[in-house]
Design an enzyme around this catalytic site. Structure first.
Site, PDB file in Angstrom:
ATOM      1  N   MET A  29     -11.692   5.050   4.830  1.00  0.00           N
ATOM      2  CA  MET A  29     -10.720   5.516   5.801  1.00  0.00           C
ATOM      3  C   MET A  29     -11.336   5.418   7.198  1.00  0.00           C
ATOM      4  O   MET A  29     -12.420   5.953   7.449  1.00  0.00           O
ATOM      5  CB  MET A  29     -10.301   6.959   5.518  1.00  0.00           C
ATOM      6  CG  MET A  29      -9.535   7.156   4.210  1.00  0.00           C
ATOM      7  SD  MET A  29      -7.977   6.221   4.144  1.00  0.00           S
ATOM      8  CE  MET A  29      -7.089   6.925   5.546  1.00  0.00           C
ATOM      9  N   PHE A  83      -1.991  11.164   8.059  1.00  0.00           N
ATOM     10  CA  PHE A  83      -0.972  10.809   9.054  1.00  0.00           C
ATOM     11  C   PHE A  83      -1.158   9.376   9.521  1.00  0.00           C
ATOM     12  O   PHE A  83      -2.291   8.899   9.638  1.00  0.00           O
ATOM     13  CB  PHE A  83      -1.043  11.730  10.279  1.00  0.00           C
ATOM     14  CG  PHE A  83      -0.666  13.153   9.998  1.00  0.00           C
ATOM     15  CD1 PHE A  83       0.664  13.541   9.998  1.00  0.00           C
ATOM     16  CD2 PHE A  83      -1.635  14.101   9.712  1.00  0.00           C
ATOM     17  CE1 PHE A  83       1.017  14.862   9.729  1.00  0.00           C
ATOM     18  CE2 PHE A  83      -1.295  15.412   9.445  1.00  0.00           C
ATOM     19  CZ  PHE A  83       0.043  15.793   9.454  1.00  0.00           C
ATOM     20  N   GLY A  84      -0.054   8.693   9.815  1.00  0.00           N
ATOM     21  CA  GLY A  84      -0.111   7.353  10.352  1.00  0.00           C
ATOM     22  C   GLY A  84      -0.286   7.388  11.861  1.00  0.00           C
ATOM     23  O   GLY A  84      -0.122   8.415  12.514  1.00  0.00           O
ATOM     24  N   GLY A  85      -0.648   6.229  12.422  1.00  0.00           N
ATOM     25  CA  GLY A  85      -0.697   6.090  13.869  1.00  0.00           C
ATOM     26  C   GLY A  85      -1.912   6.674  14.565  1.00  0.00           C
ATOM     27  O   GLY A  85      -1.920   6.794  15.792  1.00  0.00           O
ATOM     28  N   SER A 119       1.996   1.437  10.837  1.00  0.00           N
ATOM     29  CA  SER A 119       2.852   1.309  12.018  1.00  0.00           C
ATOM     30  C   SER A 119       2.584   0.017  12.765  1.00  0.00           C
ATOM     31  O   SER A 119       3.511  -0.585  13.337  1.00  0.00           O
ATOM     32  CB  SER A 119       2.648   2.515  12.945  1.00  0.00           C
ATOM     33  OG  SER A 119       1.279   2.696  13.265  1.00  0.00           O
ATOM     34  N   HIS A 139       0.857  -1.179   0.000  1.00  0.00           N
ATOM     35  CA  HIS A 139       0.000   0.000   0.000  1.00  0.00           C
ATOM     36  C   HIS A 139       0.893   1.229   0.000  1.00  0.00           C
ATOM     37  O   HIS A 139       1.754   1.392   0.867  1.00  0.00           O
ATOM     38  CB  HIS A 139      -0.909   0.014   1.236  1.00  0.00           C
ATOM     39  CG  HIS A 139      -1.936   1.094   1.196  1.00  0.00           C
ATOM     40  ND1 HIS A 139      -3.102   0.988   0.471  1.00  0.00           N
ATOM     41  CD2 HIS A 139      -1.971   2.320   1.786  1.00  0.00           C
ATOM     42  CE1 HIS A 139      -3.820   2.089   0.611  1.00  0.00           C
ATOM     43  NE2 HIS A 139      -3.153   2.919   1.408  1.00  0.00           N
ATOM     44  N   GLY A 195      -5.710   2.418  11.720  1.00  0.00           N
ATOM     45  CA  GLY A 195      -5.929   1.795  13.021  1.00  0.00           C
ATOM     46  C   GLY A 195      -6.324   0.331  12.961  1.00  0.00           C
ATOM     47  O   GLY A 195      -6.861  -0.214  13.929  1.00  0.00           O
ATOM     48  N   MET A 206       0.942  11.604  -0.826  1.00  0.00           N
ATOM     49  CA  MET A 206       0.402  12.825  -0.221  1.00  0.00           C
ATOM     50  C   MET A 206       1.094  14.048  -0.793  1.00  0.00           C
ATOM     51  O   MET A 206       2.316  14.051  -0.951  1.00  0.00           O
ATOM     52  CB  MET A 206       0.613  12.792   1.297  1.00  0.00           C
ATOM     53  CG  MET A 206       0.087  11.556   1.987  1.00  0.00           C
ATOM     54  SD  MET A 206       0.487  11.613   3.748  1.00  0.00           S
ATOM     55  CE  MET A 206      -0.080   9.988   4.265  1.00  0.00           C
TER      56      MET A 206
END
Length: 219
Positions: A140, A146-148, A201, A32, A180, A36
């Site tokens: 989404m 943003f990750g995390g 992550s 994936h 998540g 951005m």
């Protein structure tokens, strides 16, 4: 369809990218790739050079998620990177005054699977007019950029509503979920209709990536 894991390369180690590509090749189903632009979302990731570099070592299909304004300007170029799947945001198409159905069919004409993405604040019903043009839709479960981030609980109901509409119309359209995703929620996500699972992550920081992958994939 069996559950598929798509590790987000946004969370990979940029200094040891080849090692992380090899890891994904070993225990996942897709790559994936989050693109951005710093405009559609308040973050900048990577573009063509990184995707093309990954393509040289990738043994699995590449799933490109465009978080950019004016996606219509870049669909053909991204289709030439080696990507098997490309998705863009419904909101971005609207902002650019583009017909999402036309863009989806454009992607299909390049020989890639076409996907449409929505953020958590967009009702899933807004996807319904375009489902017949989609090979997959990406829900989404956090806000793109943003990750995390923490998983948004409303996602279960959103996916269930979408899955019911897809089944009602007898469409061949997969549901992907991003944000998540964890061992704790993957079973329920699968139960309500998700089939493709993006993990960033959670995958790359897992104590044992192989075990994490088995848990997400259910095998």
């Amino acid at each position: 369809m069996m559950r598929q894991l798509a590790p987000s390369m946004l969370s990979a180690d940029s200094l040891h990218l080849s090692d992380d590509v090899a890891c994904v090749n070993r225990n996942a189903d897709l790559f994936h790739l989050d693109v951005m632009d710093g405009v559609f979302v308040p973050n900048i990731s990577f573009g063509f050079p990184i995707i093309e570099a990954i393509a040289k070592e990738a043994k699995l299909p590449m799933d490109v998620h465009l978080m950019i304004v004016h996606p219509e300007k870049y669909l053909e170029r991204f289709s030439k990177t080696g990507a098997s799947m490309i998705s863009f945001h419904l909101e971005a198409a609207w902002a650019a005054e583009q017909d999402p159905a036309i863009l989806l069919e454009q992607l299909r004409s390049y020989g890639v699977k076409a996907g449409l993405v929505i953020n958590p604040d967009i009702p899933v019903e807004k996807l319904f007019p375009y489902l017949e043009h989609c090979d997959y839709v990406l829900i989404m479960s956090v806000f793109a950029g943003f990750g995390g981030q923490k998983f948004i609980e409303d996602t279960y109901g959103r996916i269930q509503t979408l899955k019911q509409e897809i089944d009602r119309r007898g469409l061949d359209c997969l549901i992907e979920v991003d944000g998540g995703v964890s061992v704790a929620n993957v079973d329920r996500l699968a139960e309500v209709g998700a089939e493709l699972f993006v993990a960033g992550s959670a995958y790359f920081k897992a104590d044992d990536r192989d075990e994490f992958a088995k848990a997400i994939r259910g095998r």
